[in-house]
Design an enzyme around this catalytic site. Sequence first.
Site, PDB file in Angstrom:
ATOM      1  N   GLU A  76     -15.475  17.627  12.487  1.00 54.79           N
ATOM      2  CA  GLU A  76     -15.785  18.720  13.415  1.00 54.79           C
ATOM      3  C   GLU A  76     -16.397  18.209  14.717  1.00 54.79           C
ATOM      4  OE1 GLU A  76     -18.157  21.057  10.626  1.00 54.79           O
ATOM      5  OE2 GLU A  76     -16.458  22.400  10.362  1.00 54.79           O
TER       6      GLU A  76
HETATM    7  N1  IFG Z   1     -17.631  22.240   7.045  1.00 53.94           N
HETATM    8  C1  IFG Z   1     -18.542  21.218   7.552  1.00 53.94           C
HETATM    9  C2  IFG Z   1     -19.849  21.059   6.808  1.00 53.94           C
HETATM   10  C3  IFG Z   1     -20.395  22.364   6.262  1.00 53.94           C
HETATM   11  C4  IFG Z   1     -19.307  23.057   5.461  1.00 53.94           C
HETATM   12  C5  IFG Z   1     -19.858  24.269   4.724  1.00 53.94           C
HETATM   13  C6  IFG Z   1     -17.196  19.558   6.360  1.00 53.94           C
HETATM   14  C7  IFG Z   1     -16.657  18.152   6.307  1.00 53.94           C
HETATM   15  C8  IFG Z   1     -18.185  23.422   6.380  1.00 53.94           C
HETATM   16  N2  IFG Z   1     -17.854  19.912   7.498  1.00 53.94           N
HETATM   17  O1  IFG Z   1     -17.066  20.287   5.401  1.00 53.94           O
HETATM   18  O2  IFG Z   1     -20.810  20.478   7.685  1.00 53.94           O
HETATM   19  O3  IFG Z   1     -20.872  23.184   7.301  1.00 53.94           O
HETATM   20  O4  IFG Z   1     -18.960  24.731   3.740  1.00 53.94           O
END
Ligand code: IFG
Length: 517
Positions: free
Chosen positions: A333
């Site tokens: 992200e």
């Molecule tokens: N995605 C984000 C996490 C977390 C997650 C919560 C990944 C690799 C959603 N990144 O999963 O930091 O916020 O379910």
Amino acid sequence: MKKIHIFQTILIMMAMIISVSCKPKEPTDLAKASIIPKPVTVSATGEAFTLNSKTAIFVDAGSDELTRTGQYLADKLNASTGLTIVVNEAQTEPGKGSIFLTLSGADQSLGEEGYLLTVTKQQVKLSAANPAGLFMGVQTIRQITARDSVSGKPGPFRIATGTITDHPDYSYRGMMLDVSRHFFGVEDVKQVIEYLAFYKINMFHMHLSDDQGWRIEIKSWPNLTAHGGSTQVGGGQGGFYTQEQYSDIVKFAADRYITVVPEIDMPGHTNAALSSYPELNCNGKAPDLYTGTDVGFSSLCTKKEITYTFIDDVVREISALTPGPFFHIGGDESHATKVEDYIPFINRVQDIVAKYGKRVIGWDEIALSTLKPNSVAQCWASEENAIKAIAQGAKILMSPAKKAYIDMQYDKSTPLGLHWAAYIEVDDGYNWDPASYIPGVGKENIIGVEAPMWTETITKLDDIEYMMFPRLPGIAEIGWTPVSMRNWDEYKFRLAQHAKFFEEMDINYYKSPRVPW
Ligand code: IFG
């Protein structure tokens, strides 16, 4: 016949019925034992070994490591049975009534973590080619020792006789704990590790930094924890592990044959670091600490040399404290980092990690960069990135958010967790095969599976337990047991039998309606 005689006769008959029905049911069919993960082969011989006050554990002489594993088993059995089993060094082959842990006589083909468990009326013999295999077998012994003594006093406790030959399908069977969104102290972390050991999980991934908190002391950059570790989601006081505490966690895990995988997420998910050191920001200004739950708004300044000095110091200090082979660089992200900056950044960070002798793991976005051949992409969201990764010769760690994210709600009534990926009931989290989940990604590309526990909504150990159980045992079985031997309609009955272990360990588990408790 006088009424009194009739009454007495009825009383005697009732007493006889009660005594027979209360007699612990002899666990003499090893094939019916509810072992999770399911062992590769089990053959029952229809009798039982009895544990009682004379039972003793013997281990090969001269090995502190085996003595430690023997003591671990003794402690666990004594806690659950009330017996006082002691551990001895075996100078010769132990005799009747012994539980014998040995590295001799086991087939090398069982590999690093395989074991051979032979139970007769006279002896429980656990043999393995490596100490890790003995530890895995110890978990099986814990699970097949029937604790249904109704005598109210210790014992007798029985283990059904037979042979178990067992070894894992995947070498990486993990759980991740996000200690950044909400911080969890050493004792909570150790309790989670203890639960993982019972299910033969062997990797513990610690998400040590994110926007909301930096959780590991870095001596050369002290403000990361002094400032960056001082809060968390919701504005609480946060916290961090000193290097001594981190090493304590690493050793506690290693004593249970669990390898810690440290993660420093970058270049995104870095607000806590950016807030701690203005110089890490492209504009030279430190943002405020962040206590919300947004993602994708932060980025290290990939153009500044000090950023790589910072990363080098961080990777060096943490790697020196981490015996395991992996260093997780995050990479997810990074919406505030241009792709043309992200790619060379990840390339350079991979070189830094390699310099300190560690193997890179990163979330699947790292596949956009030029992956080192031994790097691992942790597949969470993008099947395309997984394909890109294996095209470069990298391996995949399977953590699909729709199946393995144990911060997902079970259903819309679950009081904790998120559901952006999916609602994941216990059967949803079990009914999938990593080796066929992504077309084009086969078993030969996959090192294993991992269940991430993100903690935006998880604030205490009870919450962790509620989301971990009963889904974590399913992930453990997916990582250990061949898919050809896995079937929800059979597994769910074994899982239901584990309620007694959850209760014995005082685990706050979700009583899913999908499981026949
Ligand atoms: N995605 C984000 C996490 C977390 C997650 C919560 C990944 C690799 C959603 N990144 O999963 O930091 O916020 O379910």
